[in-house]
Design a protein around this motif. Structure first.
Motif, PDB file in Angstrom:
ATOM      1  N   PRO A  29       0.839  -1.207   0.000  1.00 19.16           N
ATOM      2  CA  PRO A  29       0.000   0.000   0.000  1.00 19.16           C
ATOM      3  C   PRO A  29       0.874   1.257   0.000  1.00 19.16           C
ATOM      4  O   PRO A  29       1.882   1.332   0.692  1.00 19.16           O
ATOM      5  CB  PRO A  29      -0.777  -0.113   1.321  1.00 19.16           C
ATOM      6  CG  PRO A  29      -0.758  -1.566   1.649  1.00 19.16           C
ATOM      7  CD  PRO A  29       0.535  -2.097   1.103  1.00 19.16           C
ATOM      8  N   GLY A  30       0.477   2.210  -0.824  1.00 19.03           N
ATOM      9  CA  GLY A  30       1.223   3.459  -0.914  1.00 19.03           C
ATOM     10  C   GLY A  30       2.282   3.479  -1.988  1.00 19.03           C
ATOM     11  O   GLY A  30       2.890   4.506  -2.244  1.00 19.03           O
ATOM     12  N   LYS A  31       2.520   2.329  -2.622  1.00 22.70           N
ATOM     13  CA  LYS A  31       3.544   2.277  -3.656  1.00 22.70           C
ATOM     14  C   LYS A  31       2.976   2.355  -5.064  1.00 22.70           C
ATOM     15  O   LYS A  31       3.723   2.451  -6.018  1.00 22.70           O
ATOM     16  CB  LYS A  31       4.382   1.007  -3.511  1.00 22.70           C
ATOM     17  CG  LYS A  31       5.290   1.064  -2.308  1.00 22.70           C
ATOM     18  CD  LYS A  31       6.333   0.003  -2.424  1.00 22.70           C
ATOM     19  CE  LYS A  31       7.409   0.199  -1.392  1.00 22.70           C
ATOM     20  NZ  LYS A  31       8.469  -0.759  -1.565  1.00 22.70           N
ATOM     21  N   LYS A  32       1.668   2.309  -5.176  1.00 22.06           N
ATOM     22  CA  LYS A  32       1.018   2.405  -6.487  1.00 22.06           C
ATOM     23  C   LYS A  32      -0.141   3.371  -6.367  1.00 22.06           C
ATOM     24  O   LYS A  32      -0.682   3.582  -5.292  1.00 22.06           O
ATOM     25  CB  LYS A  32       0.509   1.040  -6.956  1.00 22.06           C
ATOM     26  CG  LYS A  32       1.621   0.087  -7.290  1.00 22.06           C
ATOM     27  CD  LYS A  32       1.082  -1.176  -7.903  1.00 22.06           C
ATOM     28  CE  LYS A  32       2.261  -2.060  -8.293  1.00 22.06           C
ATOM     29  NZ  LYS A  32       1.888  -3.173  -9.087  1.00 22.06           N
ATOM     30  N   GLY A  33      -0.531   3.929  -7.480  1.00 24.90           N
ATOM     31  CA  GLY A  33      -1.693   4.800  -7.506  1.00 24.90           C
ATOM     32  C   GLY A  33      -1.372   6.220  -7.070  1.00 24.90           C
ATOM     33  O   GLY A  33      -0.232   6.676  -7.121  1.00 24.90           O
ATOM     34  N   LEU A  34      -2.381   6.910  -6.599  1.00 19.87           N
ATOM     35  CA  LEU A  34      -2.284   8.313  -6.258  1.00 19.87           C
ATOM     36  C   LEU A  34      -1.266   8.569  -5.148  1.00 19.87           C
ATOM     37  O   LEU A  34      -0.492   9.521  -5.209  1.00 19.87           O
ATOM     38  CB  LEU A  34      -3.661   8.842  -5.838  1.00 19.87           C
ATOM     39  CG  LEU A  34      -3.776  10.338  -5.599  1.00 19.87           C
ATOM     40  CD1 LEU A  34      -3.359  11.112  -6.850  1.00 19.87           C
ATOM     41  CD2 LEU A  34      -5.207  10.689  -5.216  1.00 19.87           C
ATOM     42  N   ALA A  35      -1.260   7.722  -4.131  1.00 16.59           N
ATOM     43  CA  ALA A  35      -0.325   7.914  -3.027  1.00 16.59           C
ATOM     44  C   ALA A  35       1.115   7.833  -3.521  1.00 16.59           C
ATOM     45  O   ALA A  35       1.977   8.618  -3.112  1.00 16.59           O
ATOM     46  CB  ALA A  35      -0.562   6.872  -1.941  1.00 16.59           C
ATOM     47  N   ARG A  68       2.026  11.030  -5.474  1.00 16.52           N
ATOM     48  CA  ARG A  68       2.303  12.147  -4.564  1.00 16.52           C
ATOM     49  C   ARG A  68       3.674  12.009  -3.930  1.00 16.52           C
ATOM     50  O   ARG A  68       4.425  12.968  -3.824  1.00 16.52           O
ATOM     51  CB  ARG A  68       1.232  12.226  -3.483  1.00 16.52           C
ATOM     52  CG  ARG A  68      -0.069  12.739  -3.989  1.00 16.52           C
ATOM     53  CD  ARG A  68      -1.076  12.821  -2.871  1.00 16.52           C
ATOM     54  NE  ARG A  68      -2.339  13.307  -3.383  1.00 16.52           N
ATOM     55  CZ  ARG A  68      -3.493  13.080  -2.812  1.00 16.52           C
ATOM     56  NH1 ARG A  68      -3.561  12.388  -1.698  1.00 16.52           N
ATOM     57  NH2 ARG A  68      -4.602  13.563  -3.344  1.00 16.52           N
ATOM     58  N   LEU A  69       3.996  10.810  -3.493  1.00 16.98           N
ATOM     59  CA  LEU A  69       5.298  10.563  -2.889  1.00 16.98           C
ATOM     60  C   LEU A  69       6.412  10.823  -3.891  1.00 16.98           C
ATOM     61  O   LEU A  69       7.428  11.431  -3.561  1.00 16.98           O
ATOM     62  CB  LEU A  69       5.375   9.128  -2.360  1.00 16.98           C
ATOM     63  CG  LEU A  69       6.641   8.747  -1.603  1.00 16.98           C
ATOM     64  CD1 LEU A  69       6.811   9.623  -0.374  1.00 16.98           C
ATOM     65  CD2 LEU A  69       6.593   7.283  -1.205  1.00 16.98           C
ATOM     66  N   ALA A  70       6.230  10.391  -5.121  1.00 13.35           N
ATOM     67  CA  ALA A  70       7.243  10.609  -6.160  1.00 13.35           C
ATOM     68  C   ALA A  70       7.449  12.096  -6.401  1.00 13.35           C
ATOM     69  O   ALA A  70       8.576  12.551  -6.587  1.00 13.35           O
ATOM     70  CB  ALA A  70       6.826   9.909  -7.447  1.00 13.35           C
ATOM     71  N   ARG A  71       6.364  12.877  -6.405  1.00 18.67           N
ATOM     72  CA  ARG A  71       6.501  14.323  -6.594  1.00 18.67           C
ATOM     73  C   ARG A  71       7.279  14.944  -5.453  1.00 18.67           C
ATOM     74  O   ARG A  71       8.085  15.839  -5.661  1.00 18.67           O
ATOM     75  CB  ARG A  71       5.133  14.984  -6.713  1.00 18.67           C
ATOM     76  CG  ARG A  71       4.615  14.940  -8.132  1.00 18.67           C
ATOM     77  CD  ARG A  71       3.313  15.652  -8.225  1.00 18.67           C
ATOM     78  NE  ARG A  71       2.321  14.605  -7.946  1.00 18.67           N
ATOM     79  CZ  ARG A  71       1.077  14.798  -7.585  1.00 18.67           C
ATOM     80  NH1 ARG A  71       0.616  16.000  -7.448  1.00 18.67           N
ATOM     81  NH2 ARG A  71       0.270  13.792  -7.366  1.00 18.67           N
TER      82      ARG A  71
END
Length: 160
Positions: free
Chosen positions: A114-120, A123-126
């Motif tokens: 969780p948190g490694k794919k999708g919108l989250a 955001r983390l990548a940005r």
């Protein structure tokens, strides 16, 4: 008896070390060396090496706490005194710290976590996209006159 406790808890580090080695296709010593030489080449490897180090450190703290507790228990009569209970609480805290670090390592190794794919993840990548060196919006210093105009009454005098 201490071997039973230590062997069971050390397995956490051993299992995760094996998973890291399989994931990156090299031993931990090689991986640590590669990260030391080029820490920005593979940010995932750098994070895993960092957290594996934290995990190993917390396991060492746990091992010492368990040894201290077992030594105290060997000298106790049937009732456990407050200092020994303090040692038991130290063991519990060390287990919690070690397990938390183990969870971080597991998460780092799981590409579907969780948190490694999708919108989250986006955001983390940005947020991670290079550390900002300055403000997000270009700014400049406000314009200020070089000297106070002579026509201003009291200019140049100290005001108390």
């Amino acid at each position: 008896m201490s071997d039973d406790i230590t062997d069971g808890s050390a397995d956490v580090v051993g299992v995760l070390t094996e998973r890291i080695e399989a994931h990156f296709g090299m031993g931990m010593d090689q991986l640590r060396a590669a990260v030391a030489v080029a820490p920005t080449a593979n940010p995932d490897a750098t994070e895993v090496v960092k957290w594996h180090g934290h995990l190993v450190d917390s396991q060492a703290v746990l091992d010492r706490a368990e040894d201290d507790l077992l030594a105290a228990l060997e000298t106790q009569p049937s009732e456990i005194d407050d200092p020994t209970m303090g040692l038991a609480q130290r063991v519990n805290a060390a287990v919690t710290a070690r397990d938390g670090r183990a969870q971080v390592v597991r998460w780092l190794l799981d590409s579907d976590a969780p948190g490694k794919k999708g919108l989250a993840a986006e955001r983390l990548a940005r947020l991670d996209r290079g550390a900002r060196k300055g403000p997000a919006v270009p700014t400049s210093a406000p314009h200020r006159p070089a000297a106070v105009p002579a026509s201003v009454p009291g200019a140049g005098r100290a005001v108390l």
